[in-house]
Design a protein around this motif. Structure first.
Motif, PDB file in Angstrom:
ATOM      1  N   ALA A   1       6.419   3.726 -11.574  1.00  0.00           N
ATOM      2  CA  ALA A   1       7.717   3.074 -11.399  1.00  0.00           C
ATOM      3  C   ALA A   1       7.717   2.084 -10.238  1.00  0.00           C
ATOM      4  O   ALA A   1       8.691   1.358 -10.046  1.00  0.00           O
ATOM      5  CB  ALA A   1       8.808   4.113 -11.184  1.00  0.00           C
ATOM      6  N   GLY A   2       6.635   2.076  -9.455  1.00  0.00           N
ATOM      7  CA  GLY A   2       6.548   1.131  -8.353  1.00  0.00           C
ATOM      8  C   GLY A   2       6.777   1.719  -6.981  1.00  0.00           C
ATOM      9  O   GLY A   2       6.603   1.032  -5.971  1.00  0.00           O
ATOM     10  N   THR A   3       7.172   2.970  -6.926  1.00  0.00           N
ATOM     11  CA  THR A   3       7.406   3.610  -5.632  1.00  0.00           C
ATOM     12  C   THR A   3       6.088   3.770  -4.886  1.00  0.00           C
ATOM     13  O   THR A   3       5.094   4.181  -5.472  1.00  0.00           O
ATOM     14  CB  THR A   3       8.050   4.986  -5.826  1.00  0.00           C
ATOM     15  OG1 THR A   3       9.213   4.850  -6.637  1.00  0.00           O
ATOM     16  CG2 THR A   3       8.433   5.591  -4.492  1.00  0.00           C
ATOM     17  N   THR A   4       6.099   3.462  -3.617  1.00  0.00           N
ATOM     18  CA  THR A   4       4.881   3.554  -2.812  1.00  0.00           C
ATOM     19  C   THR A   4       5.031   4.558  -1.676  1.00  0.00           C
ATOM     20  O   THR A   4       6.149   4.892  -1.259  1.00  0.00           O
ATOM     21  CB  THR A   4       4.522   2.191  -2.207  1.00  0.00           C
ATOM     22  OG1 THR A   4       5.659   1.670  -1.486  1.00  0.00           O
ATOM     23  CG2 THR A   4       4.121   1.192  -3.271  1.00  0.00           C
ATOM     24  N   ARG A   5       3.893   5.027  -1.213  1.00  0.00           N
ATOM     25  CA  ARG A   5       3.863   5.934  -0.071  1.00  0.00           C
ATOM     26  C   ARG A   5       2.651   5.542   0.764  1.00  0.00           C
ATOM     27  O   ARG A   5       1.584   5.266   0.215  1.00  0.00           O
ATOM     28  CB  ARG A   5       3.738   7.382  -0.522  1.00  0.00           C
ATOM     29  CG  ARG A   5       3.732   8.386   0.635  1.00  0.00           C
ATOM     30  CD  ARG A   5       3.508   9.795   0.112  1.00  0.00           C
ATOM     31  NE  ARG A   5       3.382  10.755   1.208  1.00  0.00           N
ATOM     32  CZ  ARG A   5       4.371  11.510   1.637  1.00  0.00           C
ATOM     33  NH1 ARG A   5       5.561  11.414   1.074  1.00  0.00           N
ATOM     34  NH2 ARG A   5       4.195  12.359   2.636  1.00  0.00           N
ATOM     35  N   TYR A   6       2.827   5.529   2.071  1.00  0.00           N
ATOM     36  CA  TYR A   6       1.741   5.128   2.971  1.00  0.00           C
ATOM     37  C   TYR A   6       1.503   6.181   4.040  1.00  0.00           C
ATOM     38  O   TYR A   6       2.436   6.847   4.494  1.00  0.00           O
ATOM     39  CB  TYR A   6       2.079   3.789   3.654  1.00  0.00           C
ATOM     40  CG  TYR A   6       2.257   2.651   2.692  1.00  0.00           C
ATOM     41  CD1 TYR A   6       3.517   2.309   2.209  1.00  0.00           C
ATOM     42  CD2 TYR A   6       1.155   1.918   2.251  1.00  0.00           C
ATOM     43  CE1 TYR A   6       3.681   1.277   1.307  1.00  0.00           C
ATOM     44  CE2 TYR A   6       1.314   0.871   1.352  1.00  0.00           C
ATOM     45  CZ  TYR A   6       2.578   0.564   0.886  1.00  0.00           C
ATOM     46  OH  TYR A   6       2.739  -0.458  -0.008  1.00  0.00           O
ATOM     47  N   ALA A   7       0.262   6.277   4.472  1.00  0.00           N
ATOM     48  CA  ALA A   7      -0.051   7.126   5.608  1.00  0.00           C
ATOM     49  C   ALA A   7       0.559   6.483   6.854  1.00  0.00           C
ATOM     50  O   ALA A   7       0.656   5.253   6.953  1.00  0.00           O
ATOM     51  CB  ALA A   7      -1.562   7.254   5.771  1.00  0.00           C
ATOM     52  N   ASP A   8       0.954   7.303   7.797  1.00  0.00           N
ATOM     53  CA  ASP A   8       1.573   6.786   9.016  1.00  0.00           C
ATOM     54  C   ASP A   8       0.654   5.795   9.735  1.00  0.00           C
ATOM     55  O   ASP A   8       1.118   4.832  10.332  1.00  0.00           O
ATOM     56  CB  ASP A   8       1.927   7.937   9.952  1.00  0.00           C
ATOM     57  CG  ASP A   8       3.085   8.770   9.445  1.00  0.00           C
ATOM     58  OD1 ASP A   8       3.235   9.914   9.895  1.00  0.00           O
ATOM     59  OD2 ASP A   8       3.837   8.281   8.576  1.00  0.00           O
ATOM     60  N   ALA A   9      -0.656   6.034   9.630  1.00  0.00           N
ATOM     61  CA  ALA A   9      -1.616   5.196  10.353  1.00  0.00           C
ATOM     62  C   ALA A   9      -1.664   3.756   9.832  1.00  0.00           C
ATOM     63  O   ALA A   9      -2.109   2.859  10.554  1.00  0.00           O
ATOM     64  CB  ALA A   9      -3.007   5.812  10.260  1.00  0.00           C
ATOM     65  N   VAL A  10      -1.191   3.539   8.605  1.00  0.00           N
ATOM     66  CA  VAL A  10      -1.283   2.202   8.018  1.00  0.00           C
ATOM     67  C   VAL A  10       0.082   1.614   7.691  1.00  0.00           C
ATOM     68  O   VAL A  10       0.176   0.441   7.294  1.00  0.00           O
ATOM     69  CB  VAL A  10      -2.164   2.202   6.753  1.00  0.00           C
ATOM     70  CG1 VAL A  10      -3.514   2.838   7.042  1.00  0.00           C
ATOM     71  CG2 VAL A  10      -1.486   2.906   5.587  1.00  0.00           C
ATOM     72  N   LYS A  11       1.118   2.381   7.855  1.00  0.00           N
ATOM     73  CA  LYS A  11       2.461   1.936   7.502  1.00  0.00           C
ATOM     74  C   LYS A  11       2.816   0.673   8.278  1.00  0.00           C
ATOM     75  O   LYS A  11       2.598   0.587   9.491  1.00  0.00           O
ATOM     76  CB  LYS A  11       3.464   3.052   7.800  1.00  0.00           C
ATOM     77  CG  LYS A  11       4.772   2.952   7.053  1.00  0.00           C
ATOM     78  CD  LYS A  11       5.589   4.228   7.255  1.00  0.00           C
ATOM     79  CE  LYS A  11       4.932   5.430   6.629  1.00  0.00           C
ATOM     80  NZ  LYS A  11       5.749   6.662   6.758  1.00  0.00           N
ATOM     81  N   GLY A  12       3.339  -0.306   7.556  1.00  0.00           N
ATOM     82  CA  GLY A  12       3.701  -1.563   8.194  1.00  0.00           C
ATOM     83  C   GLY A  12       2.576  -2.580   8.237  1.00  0.00           C
ATOM     84  O   GLY A  12       2.805  -3.758   8.512  1.00  0.00           O
ATOM     85  N   ARG A  13       1.356  -2.128   7.969  1.00  0.00           N
ATOM     86  CA  ARG A  13       0.205  -3.041   7.983  1.00  0.00           C
ATOM     87  C   ARG A  13      -0.409  -3.204   6.592  1.00  0.00           C
ATOM     88  O   ARG A  13      -0.933  -4.262   6.271  1.00  0.00           O
ATOM     89  CB  ARG A  13      -0.870  -2.524   8.949  1.00  0.00           C
ATOM     90  CG  ARG A  13      -0.404  -2.389  10.375  1.00  0.00           C
ATOM     91  CD  ARG A  13      -1.558  -2.034  11.305  1.00  0.00           C
ATOM     92  NE  ARG A  13      -2.147  -0.732  11.014  1.00  0.00           N
ATOM     93  CZ  ARG A  13      -3.424  -0.545  10.682  1.00  0.00           C
ATOM     94  NH1 ARG A  13      -4.250  -1.579  10.602  1.00  0.00           N
ATOM     95  NH2 ARG A  13      -3.886   0.677  10.446  1.00  0.00           N
ATOM     96  N   PHE A  14      -0.365  -2.147   5.792  1.00  0.00           N
ATOM     97  CA  PHE A  14      -0.970  -2.175   4.459  1.00  0.00           C
ATOM     98  C   PHE A  14       0.134  -2.219   3.404  1.00  0.00           C
ATOM     99  O   PHE A  14       1.195  -1.611   3.575  1.00  0.00           O
ATOM    100  CB  PHE A  14      -1.816  -0.928   4.232  1.00  0.00           C
ATOM    101  CG  PHE A  14      -3.084  -0.846   5.043  1.00  0.00           C
ATOM    102  CD1 PHE A  14      -3.331  -1.705   6.095  1.00  0.00           C
ATOM    103  CD2 PHE A  14      -4.041   0.116   4.740  1.00  0.00           C
ATOM    104  CE1 PHE A  14      -4.497  -1.629   6.834  1.00  0.00           C
ATOM    105  CE2 PHE A  14      -5.219   0.215   5.470  1.00  0.00           C
ATOM    106  CZ  PHE A  14      -5.433  -0.654   6.530  1.00  0.00           C
ATOM    107  N   THR A  15      -0.151  -2.919   2.319  1.00  0.00           N
ATOM    108  CA  THR A  15       0.787  -2.985   1.203  1.00  0.00           C
ATOM    109  C   THR A  15       0.036  -2.793  -0.105  1.00  0.00           C
ATOM    110  O   THR A  15      -0.951  -3.482  -0.361  1.00  0.00           O
ATOM    111  CB  THR A  15       1.517  -4.340   1.169  1.00  0.00           C
ATOM    112  OG1 THR A  15       2.181  -4.557   2.423  1.00  0.00           O
ATOM    113  CG2 THR A  15       2.541  -4.363   0.044  1.00  0.00           C
TER     114      THR A  15
END
Length: 125
Positions: free
Chosen positions: A53-67
């Motif tokens: 559906a497009g929902t994403t989840r990121y590790a805290d270490a990469v949040k804001g830098r990786f997409t």
């Protein structure tokens, strides 16, 4: 099902890389696709995941830098990595599952059925 990761390389700290994960079947056939990374001698680490559906989840270490995003027309999933740090150095692998899994569980490697060979990312200081 085959998954093939590409796009790794050597980059200076602060630089960017774009990883791609090509699938042998339609991307939308998978319920979720994820990226994990591993440094030799250490445990595999969750990086990011995306649901159909497009929902994403990121590790805290990469949040804001990786997409993470999908390109259904090309049957690929991409991981845009910006502001890279030396601690991002690892082998990055993509994985996928056709099973329905809740987003919060996507950080666990055991949730994925299919794995591709990794691509090396090296960030120099």
């Amino acid at each position: 099902v085959q998954l093939q990761a590409s796009g790794g390389g050597l980059v200076q700290a602060g630089g960017s890389l774009r990883l791609s994960c090509a699938a042998s079947r339609r991307i939308w056939n998978f319920y979720a696709v994820g990226w994990h990374r591993q440094v030799a001698g250490k445990q595999r680490e969750f990086v990011a995941s995306i649901l159909r559906a497009g929902t994403t989840r990121y590790a805290d270490a990469v949040k804001g830098r990786f997409t993470m995003s999908t390109d259904n027309a090309k049957n690929t999933v991409t991981l845009q990595m910006n502001s890279l740090k030396p601690e991002d150095t690892a082998v990055y692998s993509c994985a996928a599952t056709v099973s329905r899994v809740i987003l919060s569980a996507m950080k666990f490697a055991r949730m994925y059925t299919y794995w591709g060979q990794g691509t090396q990312v090296t960030v120099s200081s």
